[in-house]
Design a protein around this motif. Structure first.
Motif, short mmCIF file in Angstrom:
data_model
loop_
_atom_site.label_atom_id
_atom_site.label_comp_id
_atom_site.label_asym_id
_atom_site.label_seq_id
_atom_site.Cartn_x
_atom_site.Cartn_y
_atom_site.Cartn_z
N ASP A 30 1.04 -1.08 -0.09
CA ASP A 30 0.42 0.20 0.13
C ASP A 30 0.54 1.53 -0.31
OD1 ASP A 30 -1.82 1.74 0.26
OD2 ASP A 30 -2.81 1.07 2.04
N LEU A 31 1.31 1.89 -1.19
CA LEU A 31 2.05 3.19 -1.33
C LEU A 31 1.46 4.20 -0.80
CD1 LEU A 31 4.88 3.57 -2.97
CD2 LEU A 31 3.42 3.91 -4.32
N SER A 32 0.79 4.26 -0.40
CA SER A 32 0.17 5.34 0.27
C SER A 32 0.58 5.36 2.37
CB SER A 32 -1.01 5.74 0.06
OG SER A 32 -1.91 6.22 -1.02
N CYS A 33 0.54 4.02 2.59
CA CYS A 33 0.49 3.75 3.79
C CYS A 33 2.23 3.79 3.74
CB CYS A 33 0.15 2.46 4.47
SG CYS A 33 -1.24 2.22 4.25
N TRP A 34 2.76 3.22 3.22
CA TRP A 34 4.48 3.19 2.98
C TRP A 34 5.10 5.04 2.74
CZ3 TRP A 34 8.08 -0.76 0.68
CH2 TRP A 34 8.01 -1.67 1.57
N CYS A 120 2.34 14.28 -5.53
CA CYS A 120 3.16 14.72 -5.79
C CYS A 120 4.50 13.50 -5.50
CB CYS A 120 4.48 15.51 -6.23
SG CYS A 120 3.58 16.51 -6.78
N MET A 121 4.85 13.28 -4.43
CA MET A 121 5.23 12.03 -3.90
C MET A 121 5.00 10.49 -3.99
SD MET A 121 5.11 13.74 0.33
CE MET A 121 5.61 12.52 0.93
N ILE A 122 3.65 10.32 -4.54
CA ILE A 122 3.15 9.48 -4.98
C ILE A 122 3.89 9.29 -6.46
CG2 ILE A 122 1.25 7.07 -6.23
CD1 ILE A 122 2.15 7.53 -2.35
N LYS A 123 3.85 10.17 -7.15
CA LYS A 123 4.24 9.73 -8.71
C LYS A 123 5.81 9.45 -8.37
CE LYS A 123 0.85 12.98 -10.46
NZ LYS A 123 0.70 14.25 -10.73
N GLU A 124 6.78 10.22 -7.71
CA GLU A 124 7.88 10.25 -8.06
C GLU A 124 8.21 8.07 -7.38
OE1 GLU A 124 9.28 14.45 -5.80
OE2 GLU A 124 9.06 12.66 -4.55
#
Length: 592
Positions: A30-34, A120-124
């Motif tokens: 779960d990328l958002s949680c990380w 934007c952090m998720i995109k990176e």
């Protein structure tokens, strides 16, 4: 967030496992949680500018890549309609929710703001992951729901998330935390929860309704222990049916039964009667409708199905893009290509070695004992350089073949043993051979030194004997001036004074007497000394010379007169016997 206090409820089922537990597993993240977890490490402006959160993600990924983990990033899609109020409350938005937004039939999911700082952090993170060969699946709504579906369909071995409601979506194995420094992960298994606590998926959904979650407010004033007791008393198979038929009123009554006693039973019966219509159907109040909506949201989340094209694409193995990783790390972190390679290439090489080990293990299981050179892919290890110990673990430093320019790195010993044991045998034999060669050279060197020392001893003894024989000043002037002349004169004199006796001269034999030297005291003058070098040395003298060679000592030998004897012992005169006896006594005194 997930379900309020659910992690505390499940705390007894928590397991701390070594990081090696994730080896060769397929993991959904779960990328958002990380990203939230990594961002919360520090929120200073300098850390955000230097992208410390992204560096933390990079190091997590390289550690999991080395374990041959197949990673899948899962991102959040649209915000579910049932969660819009919670989402706005978290963002402290003052805009009130329209009346239409409370009706799930009219309100659809809300698209996220893709221009926000967090987006934007998720995109990176996705750009970095794709360069490392990590697939990314954009969820339709909740990322944890998509992870749970892949886990329940056995398309992945576990999920990384901080949201406890992933169990309510059907996940079986959940990893909450990861620590690279100490090398462990925190794991929860649904099988442990069912066995130890007696809570299945239906019970956990009921706890979400009672305690509160992203989708419901819960029962006000109801604590964790009381909610667990209520759910356990009903049972996992019947609890959702009871909530669907009665709403949350039974929980409120159960809470008030401690104070009201018998009156709670009558109130429950009146409530049930009011909810039944004349046809025997159920009357759904607004509260009852929201309960059904929450139950359906957990049981039937909006996700990509297991056989969809989106899911099938992420299950395909993606390649590692070496040049792309160098460009991304240079852009985000300002690293030169050499530094990026130093971080990531050893992990990529270790991953490839694990894949080779898995392939070889599979061939052994199929009873196809193929030798190293006949396996389909080429062994990435060229040779073992030396043994190493890293953090107390046995390792090998190896050289690689065709690993993006990587020359050498360190790998665990157990990995190398499972992947290519022939390399270890070759290294061990070569090491033993080198030790033998070193011992052989040392032995040859020692023997050379001994032989040279023995030659020096021989030379010294010869010089010493010559000095002792002809070094005295009391010898007459007829002695030669040098040792070379001495040796020449010895031969000449011995041949000159060797008597030749015929039968006719036997009678006058006693009148022919060669000049010899006689051993006398120091106060007696020496006669002319003649030593016969052609005759053999006395045995006792030879034995003494051998002893002197072995002891390697400088021995001061007194003057020794070698008496010339006749060709035959039967022809020796009385004078010869006397001189021989004196010589033996003198040699015996030297030995003593």
């Amino acid at each position: 967030m997930g379900v309020k206090n659910l992690w505390d409820v499940l705390d007894s089922c928590k397991k701390t496992l070594p990081l090696q537990h994730l080896r060769n597993k397929t993991i959904c993240i779960d990328l958002s949680c990380w990203m939230v977890q990594l961002q919360n490490v520090t929120k200073s402006h300098s850390c955000l500018k230097e992208k410390v959160y992204l560096k933390g993600l990079f190091h997590r990924l390289r550690a999991l890549i080395a374990l041959n983990c197949t990673l899948i990033f899962v991102t959040d899609g649209s915000i579910p309609a049932i969660k819009i109020s919670t989402y706005r409350r978290r963002l402290n938005l003052t805009t009130e929710i329209d009346e239409n937004e409370t009706n799930s039939e009219k309100v659809c999911s809300l698209r996220r703001n893709m221009g926000s700082e967090f987006s934007c952090m998720i995109k990176e993170a996705k750009i970095l992951g794709m360069a490392l060969g990590i697939a990314c699946l954009d969820g339709m709504e909740e990322a944890e729901a998509q992870c749970a579906l892949l886990n329940s369909e056995s398309l992945c071995d576990g999920c990384f998330t901080l949201d406890s409601d992933i169990f309510l979506f059907g996940a079986r194995t959940v990893y909450r935390d990861i620590c690279l420094g100490d090398g462990y992960v925190v794991c929860y298994e649904m099988s442990d929860i069912e066995r130890q606590l007696g809570f299945g998926r239906n019970s956990l959904i009921s706890l979400a309704l009672l305690l509160g979650s992203d989708y419901s407010h819960g029962v006000h004033g109801l604590g964790r222990e009381s909610a667990c007791q209520i759910v356990k008393s009903i049972g996992d198979n019947a609890v959702l049916q009871k909530i669907a038929s009665e709403g949350l009123s039974f929980a409120k009554k159960a809470k008030g039964s401690k104070k009201q006693g018998k009156n709670s039973k009558n109130n429950q019966e009146n409530s049930l009667n009011n909810e039944m219509n004349n046809n025997g159907g159920k009357h759904c109040s607004p509260e009852d409708f929201s309960v059904l909506e929450v139950i359906n949201a957990y049981l039937y989340p909006k996700c990509h199905s297991a056989d969809s094209n989106a899911v099938q694409r992420v299950l395909v193995q993606h390649p590692f893009q070496h040049v792309k990783v160098q460009q991304v790390c240079g852009q985000f972190f300002g690293w030169p290509p050499e530094k990026t390679d130093e971080y990531i290439l050893p992990k990529i090489a270790e991953r490839d070695l694990r894949r080779y080990a898995d392939l070889r293990s599979a061939s052994l299981q199929l009873r196809e004992k193929l030798p190293l050179h006949k396996l389909p892919p080429k062994c990435p290890v060229s040779k073992i350089i030396k043994q190493r110990k890293v953090q107390g673990k046995e390792c090998y430093e190896v050289s690689w073949e065709e690993q993006h320019g990587l020359k050498t790195s360190v790998v665990p010993a157990d990995l190398l043993e499972s992947a290519c044991p022939e390399k270890i045998v070759e290294f061990t034999e070569g090491k033993a051979q080198r030790k033998k060669q070193i011992r052989r050279k040392a032995r040859t060197k020692k023997q050379g030194e001994e032989s040279s020392s023995m030659a020096e001893i021989d030379q010294k003894l010869q010089n010493l004997l010559l000095d002792n024989e002809f070094g005295s000043n009391t010898i007459g002037s007829s002695l030669p001036a040098s040792k070379t002349d001495v040796l020449e004169n010895r031969t000449h004199i011995s041949s000159e004074f060797t008597p030749t006796i015929s039968n006719s001269d036997k009678e006058s034999e006693s009148h022919i007497e060669p000049a010899t030297s006689v051993v006398v005291d120091d106060d007696v003058k020496y006669k002319n000394e003649i030593i016969d070098l052609l005759s053999p040395s006395p045995p006792r003298l030879q034995h003494r010379l051998l002893l002197l060679k072995k002891q390697q000592e400088n021995v001061s030998i007194q003057s020794v007169d070698v008496v010339e004897l006749s060709d035959s012992e039967t022809e020796m005169s009385a004078e010869h016997h006397r001189k021989a006896r004196e010589l033996r006594l003198f040699l015996a005194s030297i030995k003593d």
